[in-house]
Scaffold this active site. Structure first.
Site, PDB file in Angstrom:
ATOM      1  N   CYS A 116       1.761  87.638 -93.480  1.00  0.00           N
ATOM      2  CA  CYS A 116       0.703  86.677 -93.831  1.00  0.00           C
ATOM      3  C   CYS A 116       0.886  86.173 -95.247  1.00  0.00           C
ATOM      4  O   CYS A 116       0.628  85.021 -95.549  1.00  0.00           O
ATOM      5  CB  CYS A 116      -0.653  87.341 -93.678  1.00  0.00           C
ATOM      6  SG  CYS A 116      -0.813  88.863 -94.628  1.00  0.00           S
ATOM      7  N   GLU A 152       1.564  77.292 -90.888  1.00  0.00           N
ATOM      8  CA  GLU A 152       2.100  78.617 -91.192  1.00  0.00           C
ATOM      9  C   GLU A 152       3.312  78.840 -90.286  1.00  0.00           C
ATOM     10  O   GLU A 152       3.169  78.890 -89.068  1.00  0.00           O
ATOM     11  CB  GLU A 152       1.012  79.651 -90.892  1.00  0.00           C
ATOM     12  CG  GLU A 152       1.426  81.039 -91.195  1.00  0.00           C
ATOM     13  CD  GLU A 152       0.332  82.060 -90.888  1.00  0.00           C
ATOM     14  OE1 GLU A 152      -0.414  81.878 -89.911  1.00  0.00           O
ATOM     15  OE2 GLU A 152       0.271  83.057 -91.614  1.00  0.00           O
ATOM     16  N   LYS A 193      -8.230  98.109 -81.474  1.00  0.00           N
ATOM     17  CA  LYS A 193      -7.374  97.437 -80.488  1.00  0.00           C
ATOM     18  C   LYS A 193      -6.181  96.819 -81.216  1.00  0.00           C
ATOM     19  O   LYS A 193      -6.313  95.829 -81.929  1.00  0.00           O
ATOM     20  CB  LYS A 193      -8.144  96.327 -79.764  1.00  0.00           C
ATOM     21  CG  LYS A 193      -7.339  95.815 -78.564  1.00  0.00           C
ATOM     22  CD  LYS A 193      -7.725  94.438 -78.122  1.00  0.00           C
ATOM     23  CE  LYS A 193      -7.070  93.356 -78.919  1.00  0.00           C
ATOM     24  NZ  LYS A 193      -5.599  93.394 -78.907  1.00  0.00           N
ATOM     25  N   GLU A 199      -7.218  80.687 -85.848  1.00  0.00           N
ATOM     26  CA  GLU A 199      -7.805  80.165 -84.605  1.00  0.00           C
ATOM     27  C   GLU A 199      -8.506  81.274 -83.828  1.00  0.00           C
ATOM     28  O   GLU A 199      -9.605  81.081 -83.309  1.00  0.00           O
ATOM     29  CB  GLU A 199      -6.718  79.492 -83.733  1.00  0.00           C
ATOM     30  CG  GLU A 199      -6.229  78.166 -84.282  1.00  0.00           C
ATOM     31  CD  GLU A 199      -7.374  77.182 -84.614  1.00  0.00           C
ATOM     32  OE1 GLU A 199      -8.256  76.983 -83.768  1.00  0.00           O
ATOM     33  OE2 GLU A 199      -7.372  76.641 -85.741  1.00  0.00           O
ATOM     34  N   THR A 200      -7.891  82.442 -83.764  1.00  0.00           N
ATOM     35  CA  THR A 200      -8.531  83.580 -83.065  1.00  0.00           C
ATOM     36  C   THR A 200      -9.831  83.941 -83.770  1.00  0.00           C
ATOM     37  O   THR A 200     -10.840  84.248 -83.129  1.00  0.00           O
ATOM     38  CB  THR A 200      -7.576  84.802 -83.047  1.00  0.00           C
ATOM     39  OG1 THR A 200      -6.297  84.379 -82.616  1.00  0.00           O
ATOM     40  CG2 THR A 200      -8.086  85.900 -82.147  1.00  0.00           C
ATOM     41  N   GLU A 241      -9.250  88.875 -92.126  1.00  0.00           N
ATOM     42  CA  GLU A 241      -8.007  88.648 -92.890  1.00  0.00           C
ATOM     43  C   GLU A 241      -7.125  87.755 -92.042  1.00  0.00           C
ATOM     44  O   GLU A 241      -6.594  88.193 -91.017  1.00  0.00           O
ATOM     45  CB  GLU A 241      -7.291  89.977 -93.151  1.00  0.00           C
ATOM     46  CG  GLU A 241      -8.029  90.925 -94.058  1.00  0.00           C
ATOM     47  CD  GLU A 241      -8.048  90.477 -95.508  1.00  0.00           C
ATOM     48  OE1 GLU A 241      -7.428  89.442 -95.840  1.00  0.00           O
ATOM     49  OE2 GLU A 241      -8.708  91.157 -96.310  1.00  0.00           O
ATOM     50  N   GLY A 292      -5.608  88.666 -88.186  1.00  0.00           N
ATOM     51  CA  GLY A 292      -4.852  87.873 -87.218  1.00  0.00           C
ATOM     52  C   GLY A 292      -4.942  86.413 -87.575  1.00  0.00           C
ATOM     53  O   GLY A 292      -5.184  86.067 -88.733  1.00  0.00           O
TER      54      GLY A 292
HETATM   55  P1  NAD Z   1      -3.557  86.761 -83.226  1.00  0.00           P
HETATM   56  O1  NAD Z   1      -4.751  86.135 -83.827  1.00  0.00           O
HETATM   57  O2  NAD Z   1      -2.890  86.066 -82.098  1.00  0.00           O
HETATM   58  O3  NAD Z   1      -3.896  88.233 -82.673  1.00  0.00           O
HETATM   59  C1  NAD Z   1      -4.467  89.209 -83.500  1.00  0.00           C
HETATM   60  C2  NAD Z   1      -5.221  90.208 -82.654  1.00  0.00           C
HETATM   61  O4  NAD Z   1      -6.335  89.563 -82.045  1.00  0.00           O
HETATM   62  C3  NAD Z   1      -4.404  90.807 -81.522  1.00  0.00           C
HETATM   63  O5  NAD Z   1      -4.715  92.186 -81.410  1.00  0.00           O
HETATM   64  C4  NAD Z   1      -4.906  90.049 -80.296  1.00  0.00           C
HETATM   65  O6  NAD Z   1      -4.753  90.778 -79.088  1.00  0.00           O
HETATM   66  C5  NAD Z   1      -6.372  89.861 -80.649  1.00  0.00           C
HETATM   67  N1  NAD Z   1      -7.058  88.753 -79.973  1.00  0.00           N
HETATM   68  C6  NAD Z   1      -6.517  87.634 -79.435  1.00  0.00           C
HETATM   69  N2  NAD Z   1      -7.507  86.831 -78.952  1.00  0.00           N
HETATM   70  C7  NAD Z   1      -8.684  87.456 -79.194  1.00  0.00           C
HETATM   71  C8  NAD Z   1     -10.054  87.135 -78.955  1.00  0.00           C
HETATM   72  N3  NAD Z   1     -10.432  85.999 -78.359  1.00  0.00           N
HETATM   73  N4  NAD Z   1     -11.014  88.014 -79.351  1.00  0.00           N
HETATM   74  C9  NAD Z   1     -10.673  89.153 -79.994  1.00  0.00           C
HETATM   75  N5  NAD Z   1      -9.387  89.520 -80.242  1.00  0.00           N
HETATM   76  C10 NAD Z   1      -8.403  88.677 -79.853  1.00  0.00           C
HETATM   77  O7  NAD Z   1      -2.543  87.014 -84.431  1.00  0.00           O
HETATM   78  P2  NAD Z   1      -1.073  87.622 -84.363  1.00  0.00           P
HETATM   79  O8  NAD Z   1      -0.172  86.590 -83.756  1.00  0.00           O
HETATM   80  O9  NAD Z   1      -1.084  88.986 -83.791  1.00  0.00           O
HETATM   81  O10 NAD Z   1      -0.743  87.772 -85.929  1.00  0.00           O
HETATM   82  C11 NAD Z   1      -0.261  86.729 -86.689  1.00  0.00           C
HETATM   83  C12 NAD Z   1      -1.367  86.088 -87.520  1.00  0.00           C
HETATM   84  O11 NAD Z   1      -2.040  87.091 -88.273  1.00  0.00           O
HETATM   85  C13 NAD Z   1      -0.827  85.115 -88.543  1.00  0.00           C
HETATM   86  O12 NAD Z   1      -1.665  83.991 -88.621  1.00  0.00           O
HETATM   87  C14 NAD Z   1      -0.900  85.907 -89.844  1.00  0.00           C
HETATM   88  O13 NAD Z   1      -0.970  85.132 -91.004  1.00  0.00           O
HETATM   89  C15 NAD Z   1      -2.137  86.683 -89.632  1.00  0.00           C
HETATM   90  N6  NAD Z   1      -2.149  87.858 -90.520  1.00  0.00           N
HETATM   91  C16 NAD Z   1      -3.028  87.893 -91.556  1.00  0.00           C
HETATM   92  C17 NAD Z   1      -3.013  88.966 -92.450  1.00  0.00           C
HETATM   93  C18 NAD Z   1      -3.956  89.053 -93.604  1.00  0.00           C
HETATM   94  O14 NAD Z   1      -4.097  90.126 -94.166  1.00  0.00           O
HETATM   95  N7  NAD Z   1      -4.599  87.982 -94.005  1.00  0.00           N
HETATM   96  C19 NAD Z   1      -2.086  89.991 -92.255  1.00  0.00           C
HETATM   97  C20 NAD Z   1      -1.195  89.901 -91.189  1.00  0.00           C
HETATM   98  C21 NAD Z   1      -1.244  88.838 -90.313  1.00  0.00           C
END
Ligand code: NAD
Length: 492
Positions: free
Chosen positions: A284, A386, A175, A229-230, A248, A226
């Protein structure tokens, strides 16, 4: 090339799934233009996709690894051939400049190739034979993997999961994020076409679909990139059926600049600027707070501004002179702007960096002029949170001990960097709490797909890339044939 207003769909067992609702994905450089449309799939779609992956698992996992590698290599070739079209589509929907979109495809391909080259060795059973008997340590696929990826690097952060999972004999439901769903759908289709139906399935949507993917009892593993918090919701959803997790998450990566860093080293200064502003700071592992030894602070700030003004050229991502495009979505602009405004209200100095190449486009799209922020405290939100956007606070410190302490004073620990004389920098690096620490470079410039990548503290659990990134999709299965099959201390 893909059509201007492309509609994508999810797919289950090789069949496209039509949705009742489609969302418009606006072009962030020109929000009045549409980059494409993506479906809002339902929880029922997610259940059907998981069932398809589950039904296919045994057949797939029992195939020889050669077969799986051969299929993945065909997919790699297809993606390579389609790179010019994919990069345009990615740039249009995401906002990252063309060179940056091509870079993301390149990293995805490098990792997929590494995974193909190394999976056989990693999966090979270890056999131990001695006076105690014989033991086979086998690596098995885990089962159905739910992969959930973010919008900032939709291709590389999806293929980072797809390639090792499928090669190790797992099946998958992916997804992607609704903020960048188009190019990733095309790339996932190319991979799925080379696999038996059901091995790789794709559903679109947001938290509702995500909840099903992370709680359904048939899912054995969740691979999530992501926000932190998620991830807390995901861990809770996964708890009922004790799923295997790779997480991650967010980062607030520190760059620690030591007293012996050469501020006149223009190449190093350029790398520093890139490590703060590539992809408009939406990475990230971008360096999100710079700490500079007070003895060189003033010269550093002056030289940093010069380097930033040279490298930063903001504008239309399709303009080849542009180094920084817009921010991906309006919500993110508001988040970053709020952090900058809060700092300014408290008296911080906000200094604009770089040049704006396309004024009209800049006014129209989700752009922010990059800034450096001076005169803030460690506790200020722009330092502590962040930002994930084109701004960076620069703070002084007194001596290495304080630099290390400030760098470690965070709930996060993804990557970090230390800048200065190499051996001195390595000593300091050993004391920083992070999954990766780079010396005299930072962010994606220091990334190598051959080595494990991931965070400590609230930046994540587990590792992607490297051999660990392949092992993460296996369970260890020990087959033990001891010579003494009875324990001597148990009575007859
Ligand atoms: P996000 O957590 O809002 O969303 C990530 C994914 O999770 C999306 O596909 C979203 O639809 C899905 N999602 C949302 N709520 C969910 C739930 N309750 N259950 C399951 N899935 C759910 O993050 P974002 O805004 O898309 O990305 C930015 C964040 O990602 C930043 O914090 C960034 O640091 C982090 N990130 C981390 C890495 C890493 O490798 N550590 C890499 C890139 C981004």
């Amino acid at each position: 090339m893909y059509e201007q207003e492309l509609t994508v769909d999810g797919f289950i067992h090789g069949e496209k799934i039509k949705a009742e609702t489609y969302e418009t994905r606006e072009n962030p450089a020109h929000p009045k233009q549409t980059a494409g449309f993506s479906p809002v799939n339902t929880e029922e779609d997610a259940v059907r996709a998981i069932d398809a992956a589950d039904d296919t698992f045994l057949d797939w996992t029992n195939r020889p690894v050669d077969d799986r590698i051969e299929r993945m290599r065909k997919a790699i070739q297809k993606i390579k051939d389609a790179t010019p079209a994919i990069k345009e589509l990615l740039s249009r929907e995401h906002g990252k400049p063309l060179y940056d979109a091509e870079g993301e495809i390149g990293v995805s391909l490098a990792w997929m190739e590494f995974a193909c080259d190394n999976v056989e060795e990693v999966l090979k059973s270890e056999v131990n034979e001695d006076e105690n008997g014989r033991t086979i340590i086998a690596r098995d696929g885990i089962g159905v993997v739910s992969a959930i990826s973010p919008w900032n690097y939709p291709l590389s952060l999806s293929t980072i999961k797809i390639a090792p999972a499928l090669l190790a004999g797992n099946t998958m439901v992916l997804k992607p994020s609704p903020y960048a769903p188009l190019a990733v759908t095309k790339v996932t289709e190319m991979i799925a076409e080379e696999m038996p139906d059901g091995v790789l399935n794709l559903v679109h949507g947001d938290a509702d679909v995500g909840k099903e993917l992370t709680s359904n009892p048939k899912v054995a593993k969740i691979a999530f990139t992501g926000g932190t918090e998620t991830a807390k919701h995901i861990m809770k959803a996964a708890a009922d059926t004790i799923k295997n997790l790779t997480l991650e998450l967010g980062g607030n990566d520190a760059a620690v600049v030591l007293s012996d860093f050469d501020v006149n080293d223009e190449q190093a200064m350029r790398r520093m600027v890139i490590s703060n502003f590539l992809t408009a700071g939406q990475i990230c592992m971008i360096a999100k707070r710079i700490y500079v030894d007070r003895s060189i602070y003033d010269q550093f700030v002056e030289k940093y501004k010069e380097a930033a003004d040279q490298w930063i050229r903001v504008g239309d991502p399709f303009n080849e002179n542009v180094t920084i495009g817009p921010i991906n979505n309006k919500q993110q602009v508001d988040h970053v702007q709020k952090l900058v405004d809060q700092a300014a209200d408290k008296g911080a100095k906000v200094i604009k960096l770089g040049t704006i190449l396309d004024e009209d486009v800049f006014e129209e799209g989700y752009f922010m002029q990059p800034t450096m922020v001076l005169g803030v405290d460690h506790e200020d939100p722009i330092v502590e949170k962040e930002q994930f956007g084109p701004t960076v606070p620069i703070l002084p410190f007194d001596g290495d001990e304080q630099g290390i302490e400030l760098a470690n004073n965070s709930i996060y620990g993804l990557t970090s960097s230390v800048w200065g004389e190499e051996e001195h920098a390595v000593k300091v690096a050993r004391r920083i709490q992070a999954g990766t620490t780079m010396i005299n470079t930072a962010a994606v410039q220091g990334l190598d797909v051959r080595y494990p990548f991931g965070g400590v503290k609230q930046s994540g659990i587990g590792r992607e890339y490297g051999e660990e990134g392949l092992l993460a999709y296996t369970d260890t299965h020990v087959i033990n044939i001891p010579n003494n099959k009875d324990l001597p201390y148990i009575p007859e």
